[in-house]
Design an enzyme around this catalytic site. Structure first.
Site, PDB file in Angstrom:
ATOM      1  CG  ASP A   1      -2.018   0.993   1.187  1.00 31.07           C
ATOM      2  OD1 ASP A   1      -2.030   1.800   0.241  1.00 31.07           O
ATOM      3  OD2 ASP A   1      -2.865   0.990   2.089  1.00 31.07           O
TER       4      ASP A   1
ATOM      5  CG  ASP B   1      -3.724   3.916  -2.707  1.00 34.45           C
ATOM      6  OD1 ASP B   1      -4.594   3.030  -2.835  1.00 34.45           O
ATOM      7  OD2 ASP B   1      -3.810   4.830  -1.869  1.00 34.45           O
ATOM      8  CD  GLU B   2      -5.576  -1.703  -0.523  1.00 33.88           C
ATOM      9  OE1 GLU B   2      -5.721  -2.443   0.458  1.00 33.88           O
ATOM     10  OE2 GLU B   2      -6.436  -0.853  -0.860  1.00 33.88           O
TER      11      GLU B   2
END
Length: 396
Positions: free
Chosen positions: A11, A105-106
């Site tokens: 993350d 973003d993960e």
């Protein structure tokens, strides 16, 4: 007995803030709020410096500014964020055999079987260092046997660190944590648990699964499993969707403008809902018309990134008005959204009010649970029955 899995969760730390700081070093060390600048806007992301004042994502901007008056407010730029997200995705893509991109973003990475050649933690550690080095962004990492425990481990590792939970230690690792740390336990569920006297995962682990099922329905069993470190869900291979579209061929060619508009509204609503369910946004809208003589015309327009009906519908209607200059019978109409990026609608649209965000969350929840068009605009009710296939525009 199933073989042990090795699942990594990564993350990017305060992603939007970190990207803004890459482009403007004057923002380093300052409390940053990213989101709509109006009082009715919400916080899409905030820096750790702002969090110290009690600010968090999805908070009304007005409240955040009251808590942290000296914060610098940045409008946000999805084009920039999408590009940096793509950079990180490409690094991961060329480094591992199987990964899932669950948001902008993960990431989840399946390294099962890699330990015999290299060592999963070592491989994940080196990949993390490469991402930091090449992208200039900080990223945190968790490694365990499943997605849930790895995601929680990442949260415990933040900021900019890594944590491994060895096989067999899932329950002791989760036990002392707040129930809010378990994925899928949101504010409403946690409040119900608090009212039951359940604040720590340890208490959840000791409760009978049947009690949680009786309280939360089918989600109760899943909550119990996650609290006990059980998660069998696979890492879904990543593939980048370039566009989503819907076309409708009429049974009889028509010049009924009301019917045409209602059909476009229905298609737009369902495509927008599909984007929100996948955590995606579009920056390009196209409308297509095919006349009865099979002559076909299309027109497109670039727009700021969105997945909101109230933003997309006026664009679709305007494109149709510009296209439909002939008084010929229409055989087919289509709507297409392209230039897609990942960006969850809930907290990543920069100028929408909390009321609009809550409305879309409620609409999507009802339509996912009970079927497409359970709730929709009145004008679209006349198009098809409650079930409507957004891929071919036909009733089912």
């Amino acid at each position: 007995m199933e073989g042990k899995r090795s699942i990594v969760h990564m993350d990017l730390d305060t992603f939007f803030v970190s990207v803004e700081r890459l482009f403007d070093s004057r923002l380093n060390g300052k409390p940053i709020l990213i989101g709509g600048s109006s009082d009715r806007g919400v916080v899409a992301s905030c820096s750790y410096e702002a969090r110290k004042f009690g600010v968090h994502s999805a908070m009304p901007m007005r409240t955040a500014r009251q808590l942290c008056p000296e914060a610098v407010i940045v409008r946000g730029d999805f084009e920039k964020y999408s590009q940096k997200s793509h950079e990180v995705t490409e690094i991961i893509k060329e480094s591992v055999p199987l990964f899932e991109k669950s948001s902008i973003d993960e990431f989840y990475i399946d390294l099962t079987g890699m330990d015999r050649f290299f060592g999963c933690f070592k491989l994940a550690h080196e990949l993390r260092q490469r991402i930091i080095r090449e992208s200039g962004l900080n990223i945190s990492m968790g490694l365990s046997e499943n997605k849930t425990v790895s995601k929680v481990a990442t949260g415990e590792a933040k900021p900019n660190n890594e944590k491994q939970v060895p096989s067999g230690e899932e329950k002791p690792f989760l036990a002392p944590l707040s129930v809010r740390k378990i994925p899928m336990i949101g504010e409403k569920t946690s409040q119900t648990l608090y009212n039951m006297g359940v604040k720590k995962v340890h208490t959840l682990q000791q409760m009978p699964a049947q009690l949680l099922e009786a309280t939360f329905g089918k989600n109760g069993k899943m909550i119990w499993e996650k609290a006990n470190g059980i998660d069998r869900s696979p890492v879904v291979p990543y593939s980048e969707a370039k566009s989503v579209s819907s076309e409708n061929t009429f049974e009889e060619d028509t010049i009924d403008v009301k019917l045409l508009e209602a059909t476009m509204i229905a298609m737009t609503e369902q495509l927008a809902s599909k984007l929100r369910q996948k955590g995606q946004l579009t920056a390009c809208v196209s409308v297509k018309i095919r006349y009865s003589d099979f002559e076909t015309h299309t027109m497109q327009q670039r727009i700021p990134y969105t997945s909101a009906d109230h933003t997309l519908l006026p664009v679709v209607k305007e494109l149709f008005r510009k296209l439909y200059s002939r008084r010929l019978l229409i055989r087919l109409i289509g709507v297409r959204f392209s230039s897609l990026v990942y960006g969850n609608y809930q907290i990543k649209l920069f100028e929408d009010s909390q009321e609009q965000i809550n409305l879309y969350q409620a609409l999507d929840k009802l339509n996912v649970k009970y079927g497409d068009k359970t709730v929709c605009r009145a004008v679209a009710m006349g198009v098809g029955r409650r079930r409507f296939n957004p891929f071919n525009g036909m009733e089912v």
